[in-house]
Design an enzyme around this catalytic site. Structure first.
Site: not given
Length: 428
Positions: A335-336, A61, A309, A311, A338
């Site tokens: 989340n796909l 979020e 975290l 990266e 990204e």
């Protein structure tokens, strides 16, 4: 009222367990033990009144909020922010979004006293909650203070909607207290209206507006160019998924692709490294590489553990194809978008209800594939790696799919700015 009072008493009685959980998690992530009084509206640092308050509970979020914050600042220069979070990863990521005059706190536990103390101290001019954060006492207290509240990038899965119906006496008044809901999809909007939200508008998904870190992406691709075998990333994996994948990976006789394993939660990094070793596989951790490439730092390790975290662009740039964690267990996926923005095709498991429209869109665009289980996913992965041209075309389609859905941040920012006082938030 009776439902909310009963809910409040349950939370009060559960406060010792809540504190114990925070303290326990703080043993692995020390930030959980920082400023614990803020969780109850106590010992709050000075906060200038009149800021825009934005709550992003966790890392995902907070990353989505970054795109919205950029759009808000573009439309209202000098905007002052109060960011709140619920998790250590969210708060750590949120620090990078702060500017001079901004503040950052923990969101208070949803008891009447805690939320009252928080709002009385912070005195924001408007509140924005991200995605699914509907808290009954918080929204009731905001309504009592006539504080406008917005639910941004809102989503509500069918499963959550059914659960909400069973608690409608509690959740319907909370949803009704929202002045504005900015939904990701029309399906989300319809479910949110049914749940009790009055003003619901469809704006799209903020995650499409997140631009990958170009330096990380370039570095990841350069590292990939120096490798002699393909790289498969299992990203945002959850408990139970790693063991199932590693069991199958260990049974696969060499030569096999390089496995890059990126667990969802940092507190599990050590446990996942141990799972790798239990399968008789060697592991190299990203945190030990420094600036060196994996060729230099990881040697012949069977598994690379992505224990850092911020990266993800590096990991996607390094990978030929990804496997989506959280979708091979009944958890709704993660989340796909990204991966698509980084031009990395992805194989989805059967459970993607948290990103249903994005998953269906990526499948239709040829940027993703659906697998029934781990065995099916690995079989599809082998076929893709054996067809470089098909994989390259899928990477191009993935990037085009992500680009075509941008614009939610500007739309949401415009709707939020329209609710702000004309001269709110001067700095200084």
């Amino acid at each position: 009222m009776l439902a909310r009072q009963a809910y409040s008493w349950v939370l009060r009685l559960g406060t010792p367990a809540y504190l114990a959980k925070l303290w326990q998690r703080g043993g692995r992530e020390p930030l959980y033990r920082h400023a614990m009084g803020e969780r109850f509206g106590l010992h709050l640092p000075p906060v200038a009144p009149g800021a825009l308050w934005l709550h992003a509970v966790s890392l995902g979020e907070t990353r989505a909020a970054a795109a919205l914050i950029d759009a808000l600042r573009a439309q209202r220069p000098g905007l002052r922010l109060l960011l709140t979070h619920g998790t250590a990863t969210g708060r750590e990521a949120g620090q990078a979004l702060l500017r001079e005059g901004d503040h950052q706190l923990w969101l208070p536990f949803d008891t009447p006293g805690a939320v009252h103390r928080f709002l009385r101290h912070a005195r924001p001019c408007l509140g924005v909650l991200m995605e699914t954060e509907i808290w009954p006492n918080l929204l009731h207290a905001a309504a009592a203070r006539r504080l406008p509240m917005v639910l941004a990038n809102a989503r509500l899965s069918e499963k959550s909607a059914r659960q909400g119906q069973r608690l409608s006496l509690l959740m319907r008044p909370a949803a009704d207290a929202l002045n504005l809901v900015l939904a990701q999809t029309e399906a989300d909007a319809q479910r949110l209206r049914t749940a009790g939200a009055a003003d619901v508008r469809v704006c799209g998904n903020l995650k499409y507006d997140l631009q990958p870190d170009e330096a990380q992406l370039t570095r990841g691709r350069a590292w990939r160019a120096g490798l002699s075998r393909p790289v498969v990333a299992a990203v945002n994996t959850r408990e139970g998924e790693e063991e199932a994948l590693l069991t199958r990976w260990a049974a696969w006789a060499p030569p096999r692709p390089q496995l890059l394993l990126v667990p969802r939660h940092p507190q599990r990094f050590d446990a996942v490294a141990e799972l790798v070793r239990q399968q008789g596989l060697s592991v190299s951790r990203r945190s030990q590489w420094g600036q060196a490439s994996p060729v230099e730092a990881a040697g012949e390790a069977d598994v690379w553990l992505g224990d850092s975290l911020g990266e993800m662009a590096l990991y996607y740039g390094l990978s030929d194809v990804a496997l989506l964690g959280g979708s091979f267990a009944p958890l709704g996926g993660h989340n796909l978008i990204e991966s698509a923005a980084c031009g990395c095709p992805i194989i989805l498991g059967p459970s993607t209800f948290n990103f249903a429209q994005a998953a269906e869109g990526a499948l239709a665009a040829g940027a993703a594939w659906r697998a029934h289980d781990w065995d099916d996913a690995l079989a599809q992965m082998r076929q893709l790696l054996a067809a470089p041209k098909r994989l390259h075309e899928a990477a191009e389609r993935a990037a085009a799919f992500a680009s075509a859905h941008r614009g939610a941040a500007t739309r949401m920012a415009s709707a939020i700015v329209a609710l702000l006082p004309p001269t709110a938030h001067p700095r200084g």
